[in-house]
Scaffold this active site. Sequence first.
Site: not given
Ligand code: BDR
Length: 308
Positions: A239
């Site tokens: 992400h």
């Molecule tokens: C987000 O949540 C975290 O676990 C990841 O690093 C990312 O920033 C995705 O939902």
Amino acid sequence: MARRIILDCDPGIDDSVALSMALFHRSLDIVAITAVEGNVPAEMATRNVQTVIEQLDPPRLPRFGAATPNDNSDYRDACFIHGRDGLGEAGFVTADHHQRHLSEKIICDEVRAAPGEISIVCLGPLTNVARAMQREPQFIENVAEIIMMGGSFNGIGNITQTAEFNIYCDPESAREVFQAPVKKILIPLDITSQVQFALNFIDMLPDETNSVGAFLRQVVPYLFRSYHQQLGLESVQIHDAIALLQLLEPELFELEAWAVDVEVKGELTRGMTVFEKRRSRNPAHNLEVARVVDVSAARQAVIKCLHS
Ligand code: BDR
Ligand code: CA
């Protein structure tokens, strides 16, 4: 001229990929990396930022900010995805950094020193930016823009049915930042999760003779294991790396202006991002949201950046 950036993050494996892209990129000047509680508790997030910087050994050392616990009693970490240490249980050892400054202080100091020049990229919960606003109310007027990975336009969450993880960790802070009078761009979960990486992503990383390759090859395989074991998926989503691309390759995204708020109370919906979709209401838009991403170009751009 390189863009001056504060990277606020909670490493985290996908945060680590984003940091690996950002710290060597010609068009970015990373003035500070500030840790925030999220994927891992505050102390570990601070330690992990140090570890990532040490392992990557970038040509210019950014300033560094320490995380403190958020005020949300519902907070839970995401070690089930990122490993007990947040970095894929690779066993990195990092010396204690004695001279620590709080993340929100570093953010305020850097923005005050270069009014209007610094963009903040938030790859974790929005705790530090909200605290910086509380610490120095005029600070926000001097921020160039805030780019955030978080929320979900279609209302489907990843930590609860309705909430995306970063917003869920600290909904009150997210709400405050969403309402702040500054240019904001949100890269939500339904955009970042479209860009999936299959197992051959590991073969496409730089080789071990390079600090990025040596580091990521120890960390990224864990993400494939946890996606398989915890989520039943064979491909992973990175992400934060996709959110960072908004800065590096903005043409990969289509943005739209929206009015959005954060639910802070609901039993099933706390941490949900609520978009005003009743077009007839003519709402006041408070941020821009990525609604379309060029999936295959984004995948290639991540790999290209890791080799730059
Ligand atoms: C987000 O949540 C975290 O676990 C990841 O690093 C990312 O920033 C995705 O939902
Ligand atoms: Ca993150």
